[in-house]
Design an enzyme around this catalytic site. Sequence first.
Site, PDB file in Angstrom:
ATOM      1  N   ASN A 225       0.852  -1.181   0.000  1.00 38.49           N
ATOM      2  CA  ASN A 225       0.000   0.000   0.000  1.00 38.49           C
ATOM      3  C   ASN A 225       0.887   1.230   0.000  1.00 38.49           C
ATOM      4  OD1 ASN A 225      -2.380  -1.341   0.114  1.00 38.49           O
ATOM      5  ND2 ASN A 225      -2.712  -1.044   2.299  1.00 38.49           N
ATOM      6  N   ILE A 323      -4.702  -6.701  11.848  1.00 42.09           N
ATOM      7  CA  ILE A 323      -3.991  -6.471  13.119  1.00 42.09           C
ATOM      8  C   ILE A 323      -4.857  -5.671  14.090  1.00 42.09           C
ATOM      9  CG2 ILE A 323      -1.924  -5.396  14.113  1.00 42.09           C
ATOM     10  CD1 ILE A 323      -0.699  -6.111  11.207  1.00 42.09           C
TER      11      ILE A 323
HETATM   12  O1  C5P Z   1      -9.888  -2.221   6.770  1.00 44.58           O
HETATM   13  P1  C5P Z   1      -9.050  -1.007   6.578  1.00 44.58           P
HETATM   14  O2  C5P Z   1      -7.711  -1.293   5.953  1.00 44.58           O
HETATM   15  O3  C5P Z   1      -9.737   0.138   5.924  1.00 44.58           O
HETATM   16  O4  C5P Z   1      -8.768  -0.500   8.089  1.00 44.58           O
HETATM   17  C1  C5P Z   1      -7.873   0.497   8.408  1.00 44.58           C
HETATM   18  C2  C5P Z   1      -7.396   0.338   9.836  1.00 44.58           C
HETATM   19  O5  C5P Z   1      -7.161  -1.021  10.128  1.00 44.58           O
HETATM   20  C3  C5P Z   1      -6.072   1.030  10.083  1.00 44.58           C
HETATM   21  O6  C5P Z   1      -6.041   1.392  11.450  1.00 44.58           O
HETATM   22  C4  C5P Z   1      -5.071  -0.076   9.793  1.00 44.58           C
HETATM   23  O7  C5P Z   1      -3.846   0.142  10.477  1.00 44.58           O
HETATM   24  C5  C5P Z   1      -5.790  -1.287  10.330  1.00 44.58           C
HETATM   25  N1  C5P Z   1      -5.494  -2.539   9.622  1.00 44.58           N
HETATM   26  C6  C5P Z   1      -4.773  -3.527  10.254  1.00 44.58           C
HETATM   27  N2  C5P Z   1      -4.546  -4.729   9.618  1.00 44.58           N
HETATM   28  C7  C5P Z   1      -5.025  -4.960   8.386  1.00 44.58           C
HETATM   29  C8  C5P Z   1      -5.762  -3.972   7.721  1.00 44.58           C
HETATM   30  C9  C5P Z   1      -5.972  -2.771   8.363  1.00 44.58           C
HETATM   31  O8  C5P Z   1      -4.316  -3.304  11.383  1.00 44.58           O
HETATM   32  N3  C5P Z   1      -4.792  -6.119   7.795  1.00 44.58           N
END
Ligand code: C5P
Length: 428
Positions: A225, A323
């Site tokens: 990303n 996470i």
């Molecule tokens: O689901 P999305 O990516 O939109 O969510 C964003 C939030 O979730 C952020 O706080 C990001 O750090 C966390 N996140 C995570 N692990 C993932 C995907 C997102 O901790 N696999």
Amino acid sequence: MSEESAARGRVLLIVSGGIAAYKVLETIRRLKQAGVAVRCVLTRGGAEFVTPLSLQALSEDRVYTDLFSLTDESEMGHIELSRQADLVVVAPASADLLAKMAAGLADDLAATVLLATDKPVLVAPAMNVRMWEHPATQDNLATLIRRGVSLIGPNEGPMACGEYGPGRLVEPADLAAAILRRLGAGAGEAEERAQPAAGPLAGRKALVTSGPTHEPIDPVRYIANRSSGRQGHAIAEALAALGAEVTLVSGPTHLPDPPGLATVRIESAEEMLAACRAALPVDIAVCAAAVADWTVKARGAAKIKKQAGGPPPALELAENPDILKTLSAPGAERPALVVGFAAETEEVAQLGAKKRARKGCDWILANDVSEGTGTFGGDENTVTLITAEGAEPWPTQTKRAVAARLAERIAAHFEDPSRTGAAGKAAE
Ligand code: C5P
């Protein structure tokens, strides 16, 4: 180690090879000044850069160099060496020694002590940037982190070999501070004198994720990303500035490790989750990382070759662990306050609130990443704080200002959780 200094914490310092070994001399001086007992093990590689005599003079203790020396074995076996320490520190940790640790080799005194010890281990790597970035080194580190070894550095900057990048040993002041922090209660008095922990978050532990994750396709390619890590790093620094003991788990960024806190560098989402788990328990978790949603299922061990006229390789993806959701799940180790981010391009507050419910976290900082906001890689951020009580739009401000405001809100939450809208486990 003398009884007087042993009461303030005892460190077994393993010095392996590398030009940065000279920095441990200053680190030992600082630890001794703080009242910590230091005993050194010097590897053969380390002895190319510092002499046993300088280590001995500064540590005021004998230096152990050779597993097979009968004198060493009769006076102090390798088991005894680690038994008499509260913390084992490897600085500088060479790529070679990290590989031995990961593989469980025991072919010299340093490796044997590291295999035999049941004490916490802190490694401070230093090596050429290419050696650091090599998948072998990164895999070894991921293994060690999974086993509970903590990592500080390396820093990014010009290197003795003329290259630029991550690989420099952390500065002695930061290494000494990290050691004092890890000695915890035993060295509390010494730490207080060396580095008074002041501020409303003193005594609180925080975990911050930052940067992107890289999901390897083969040893040279990855999917990721977009993320500069600037917001996450600024939050880690802002929490530390208010007195919190911060572990920053960072994906690959061009940012230097912030001084005065423990930075764990990882690459993939799986490694990020392992490093987060290793940092628990904490009071506060802020997930600012842009974690890749998918990883590549079958990672190529060798570079995938381009075939002229042939079809491009098909990548099969698998979902990565979430996470934020994992840390937010109810359980004994759930942090009292979990904060996530939501990057949205429209209906920021509504979608942020939905994400808060879906992830099970306490607060969401929803930011507008629509075109023209310049959020990605830029200096400024426009966020809305979403708590159990509703949405609170913040004015557009620098990422540092957002970080400072968030840290203040977190401190206020711990002073009076009822006022600040956290739905999670109540803080004490
Ligand atoms: O689901 P999305 O990516 O939109 O969510 C964003 C939030 O979730 C952020 O706080 C990001 O750090 C966390 N996140 C995570 N692990 C993932 C995907 C997102 O901790 N696999």
